[in-house]
Design a protein around this motif. Structure first.
Motif, PDB file in Angstrom:
ATOM      1  N   GLU A   1      37.080  37.742  41.763  1.00 38.50           N
ATOM      2  CA  GLU A   1      38.163  36.762  41.788  1.00 38.50           C
ATOM      3  C   GLU A   1      37.623  35.368  41.414  1.00 38.50           C
TER       4      GLU A   1
ATOM      5  N   LYS B   1      37.111  35.541  37.840  1.00 46.42           N
ATOM      6  CA  LYS B   1      38.419  35.420  37.185  1.00 46.42           C
ATOM      7  C   LYS B   1      38.886  33.966  37.204  1.00 46.42           C
TER       8      LYS B   1
ATOM      9  N   ASN C   1      36.704  32.303  34.806  1.00 43.82           N
ATOM     10  CA  ASN C   1      37.123  32.654  33.446  1.00 43.82           C
ATOM     11  C   ASN C   1      38.431  31.932  33.081  1.00 43.82           C
ATOM     12  N   GLY C   2      39.331  31.878  34.045  1.00 38.55           N
ATOM     13  CA  GLY C   2      40.601  31.175  33.787  1.00 38.55           C
ATOM     14  C   GLY C   2      40.334  29.704  33.510  1.00 38.55           C
TER      15      GLY C   2
END
Length: 353
Positions: free
Chosen positions: A332, A335, A338-339
């Motif tokens: 998470e 993520k 990455n976001g």
């Protein structure tokens, strides 16, 4: 010796039966012997008559021999009067019935020869003289009474010496010897019959006694045998001598005891083998129980080990869960990063445009 009256009273019936048996047997044999007794008596009487005839004839012949050669009446009378045989006497007459010598001469002459009769009224003396003159000799049966008035049978004999014109005669008592002989014979017969009856009854009683004794002995042997069976003495056999009637019982008992012994011995052997098998099985069961005990311990140990392993696995699982949670958090975070990077990249791209 003390008399057992109670025992005697108990045996009164048997004694009565024994006496009755003796009496009946005696009476039966006496009745059977009556014809024999009559025949014996008749034969004895006949023999006695013949003997008396021969005896009186021989004695008279001796008298005749003594007077042979004598011619005077005085000589005849003297010889004849002195010639006696016990109570028997001889007499002499001539063919004219003149009495030369007779102990009762005076009595006979007073009475008359024709009136000189016996106890039954028969002129025996005159009849005997006539028979002797006619036949040369002769016998006659007549009767007289003794001093007690008892009738006595007499045998009269006379012989006629023609050359001397002399009749010589005498008489002999038939009843006295005959009655004695017959009475003796009768008594002997009856005594023999009684003795025979007594012997037969005693022998029969002894036979019954011995039979009962043997039966009692056989009963004791059988009772003893039954006691041996009750005591399970299987080796016992009847060895005593038993009667012919009990011989099959003896043989059957011994055969059955033999069979029973064989069966019981076989059963005992089988029981011993069964006990041995049971003992062996018990040992096997004990060993199996011991093995099961060891197995139970092993299973318990395995179970205990499994419990520890389960706890470890649970700990690992918890650790894995924690790692998964961390990984999720990292993923998470990646993520998110990455976001953020994409956003930043977009921003940078926009900026270059």
């Amino acid at each position: 010796m003390k008399l057992d009256f109670k025992k005697f009273k108990d045996n009164t019936k048997n004694i009565g039966i024994l006496l009755a048996a003796i009496l009946l047997l005696y009476m039966g044999l006496v009745l059977m012997l009556i014809p024999i007794n009559r025949a014996v008596c008749a034969n004895a009487q006949d023999n006695n008559l013949k003997f008396s005839q021969a005896l009186i004839k021989s004695k008279t012949q001796l008298l005749i021999n003594e007077i042979s050669g004598k011619k005077s009446i005085e000589d005849f009378s003297q010889i004849i009067s002195n010639f006696k045989d016990g109570d028997n006497y001889w007499w002499a007459t001539n063919s004219a019935s003149a009495i030369l010598y007779h102990p009762l001469k005076k009595y006979i002459l007073d009475m008359g020869i024709n009136n000189f009769k016996d106890a039954k009224g028969i002129p025996f003396f005159n009849n005997l003289m006539q028979v002797a003159v006619k036949n040369g000799e002769g016998y006659i049966i007549y009767y007289s009474k003794d001093s007690k008035g008892v009738m006595v049978t007499k045998l009269g004999y006379a012989i006629y010496q023609k050359d001397l014109d002399l009749i010589i005669g005498s008489s002999v008592d038939l009843d006295s010897p005959s009655k004695k002989v017959l009475s003796r014979i009768r008594n002997i017969l009856f005594c023999e019959v009684f003795i025979i009856c007594l012997i037969v009854v005693i022998a029969f009683k002894l036979y019954i006694f011995n039979f009962k004794k043997k039966q009692s002995r056989n009963a004791i042997i059988i009772a003893k045998s039954l006691q041996k069976i009750g005591a399970m003495e299987l080796t016992y056999r009847i060895t005593e001598t038993m009667g012919k009637d009990f011989l099959p019982v003896k043989n059957i008992f011994n055969e059955n005891m033999q069979h029973l012994q064989e069966k019981i011995v076989g059963t005992q052997n089988s029981a011993h083998q069964l006990i041995a098998y049971i003992g062996q099985l018990n040992n096997n069961v004990s060993e199996t129980a011991d093995n099961f005990s060891d197995l139970s311990k092993i299973i318990t140990d395995v179970a205990n080990g499994a419990t520890l392993q389960t706890e470890k696995i649970n700990n690992i699982t918890e650790s894995v869960d924690k790692i998964n949670k961390s990984l999720k958090n990292i993923i998470e975070g990646i993520k998110v990063q990455n976001g953020q990077i994409l956003n930043n990249a977009e921003k940078i791209g926009r900026a270059h445009v």
